[in-house]
Design a protein around this motif. Structure first.
Motif, PDB file in Angstrom:
ATOM      1  N   LYS A  98       0.834  -1.210   0.000  1.00 18.59           N
ATOM      2  CA  LYS A  98       0.000   0.000   0.000  1.00 18.59           C
ATOM      3  C   LYS A  98       0.863   1.253   0.000  1.00 18.59           C
ATOM      4  O   LYS A  98       1.882   1.319   0.678  1.00 18.59           O
ATOM      5  N   VAL A 100       1.500   5.052   1.122  1.00 20.12           N
ATOM      6  CA  VAL A 100       1.096   5.800   2.315  1.00 20.12           C
ATOM      7  C   VAL A 100       1.343   7.298   2.197  1.00 20.12           C
ATOM      8  O   VAL A 100       0.449   8.103   2.439  1.00 20.12           O
ATOM      9  N   HIS A 101       2.571   7.681   1.829  1.00 20.84           N
ATOM     10  CA  HIS A 101       2.846   9.118   1.787  1.00 20.84           C
ATOM     11  C   HIS A 101       3.941   9.446   0.775  1.00 20.84           C
ATOM     12  O   HIS A 101       4.639   8.571   0.277  1.00 20.84           O
ATOM     13  N   TYR A 219       5.972   3.278   0.320  1.00 20.43           N
ATOM     14  CA  TYR A 219       5.065   2.137   0.393  1.00 20.43           C
ATOM     15  C   TYR A 219       5.319   1.228   1.595  1.00 20.43           C
ATOM     16  O   TYR A 219       6.454   1.108   2.070  1.00 20.43           O
ATOM     17  N   SER A 236      -2.102  -2.277   6.805  1.00 19.01           N
ATOM     18  CA  SER A 236      -2.319  -1.452   5.621  1.00 19.01           C
ATOM     19  C   SER A 236      -3.498  -0.490   5.812  1.00 19.01           C
ATOM     20  O   SER A 236      -3.418   0.701   5.487  1.00 19.01           O
ATOM     21  N   THR A 240      -3.492   3.885   6.305  1.00 18.62           N
ATOM     22  CA  THR A 240      -4.213   4.776   5.383  1.00 18.62           C
ATOM     23  C   THR A 240      -5.558   5.226   5.968  1.00 18.62           C
ATOM     24  O   THR A 240      -6.511   5.462   5.242  1.00 18.62           O
ATOM     25  N   LYS A 245      -3.874  10.306   8.162  1.00 20.15           N
ATOM     26  CA  LYS A 245      -3.876  11.441   7.231  1.00 20.15           C
ATOM     27  C   LYS A 245      -3.825  12.760   7.995  1.00 20.15           C
ATOM     28  O   LYS A 245      -3.028  13.659   7.668  1.00 20.15           O
ATOM     29  N   PRO A 258       0.199  13.054   2.547  1.00 16.48           N
ATOM     30  CA  PRO A 258      -0.500  11.779   2.394  1.00 16.48           C
ATOM     31  C   PRO A 258      -0.669  11.410   0.922  1.00 16.48           C
ATOM     32  O   PRO A 258      -0.891  12.279   0.084  1.00 16.48           O
ATOM     33  N   PHE A 260      -2.968   9.110  -0.011  1.00 14.52           N
ATOM     34  CA  PHE A 260      -4.258   8.399  -0.077  1.00 14.52           C
ATOM     35  C   PHE A 260      -5.397   9.346   0.240  1.00 14.52           C
ATOM     36  O   PHE A 260      -5.172  10.478   0.671  1.00 14.52           O
TER      37      PHE A 260
END
Length: 260
Positions: A98, A100-101, A219, A236, A240, A245, A258, A260
């Motif tokens: 995933k 993330v930032h 990731y 995960s 997120t 966030k 972020p 996501f």
């Protein structure tokens, strides 16, 4: 009857004990911001039955090596170009879980306040890892400092520079060392996690900085055999979450964004 009640109570007690203990998940991370973000979500994961242990590293090699060797379960510190280059070069098969930032990559100087002030023949320090070197050079290309043979080559090195009108000299070093040589060079291209550790503020101190459209997302990474496990899925989701966030936006003030 008493025996049945006793067994029921014992089963319930064991269930609570196992829930409290949780499934162990050991994740590698660099100190800032990765480890800080992981520490934030520990309590939530504990409620979901995951006992998260964060192993902090200051290099970009061992976190991948140890996940591949199954000494760790996952890591959170790297971009896709770096992971692709690592897998190709080391024969590993780590996979993205995933995004993330994003940490906008920047150029810093303790001697000058703008790129225009850099003198001819100035020394510029770059990361020596393939994808990070390419990322630094692409940033300099976009800033008009140099021209690359292929402006989109994510693995570019100084050998791929086509035009260097000011005869800048390029010095390649391990990423973690770059903040420490600021007073020895004219400009250093530094990953944001290391810049933050060195108390640099990317949005204020960088002479040049990637914008929010940077493709270099950081990731969560695992192995093919555990990427779909319940514990990794919970990690995960926690990474997120709206809470993460808000934490990123409030704590890092644009130095970390972020994804996501």
């Amino acid at each position: 009857m008493k025996k049945t009640l006793l067994l029921t109570a014992l089963a319930a007690a064991l269930s609570v004990t196992f829930a409290q203990a949780g499934e162990k998940l050991v994740v590698a991370a660099t100190p800032v911001p990765h480890a800080e973000i992981l520490e934030l979500i520990k309590p939530q994961l504990a409620k979901e039955g995951v006992d998260l242990e964060v192993k902090v590293f200051t290099d970009y090699v061992q976190p991948n090596v140890q996940v591949d060797q199954k000494r760790l379960d996952a890591n959170y510190f790297q971009t896709k170009p770096y992971l692709d280059n690592f897998n190709s070069g080391k024969g590993t098969h780590l996979v993205i879980v995933k995004g993330v930032h994003v940490e906008p990559f920047g150029g810093y100087s303790s001697k000058y306040k703008s790129l225009k002030e850099l003198p001819d023949g100035a020394t510029i320090a770059l990361p020596n890892e393939g994808s990070n070197s390419g990322r630094a050079l692409i940033l300099l290309q976009k800033a008009g400092v140099i021209k690359l043979k292929d402006p989109k080559n994510a693995l570019a090195t100084p050998k791929d520079i086509a035009e260097n009108p000011h005869n800048f000299k390029f010095k390649e070093l391990e990423s973690a060392l770059l903040p420490r040589v600021l007073d020895q060079v004219d400009l250093a291209l530094i990953n944001t996690n290391y810049a933050l550790e060195a108390k640099l503020n990317p949005t204020k101190d960088a002479l040049v900085l990637e914008d929010r459209t940077s493709p270099y997302v950081n990731y969560l990474v695992a192995r093919p055999d555990n990427k779909d496990s319940d514990a990794i899925k919970k990690l995960s989701a926690a990474l997120t979450s709206p809470e993460v966030k808000a934490f990123i936006e409030q704590k890092y003030s644009g130095a970390v964004v972020p994804a996501f």
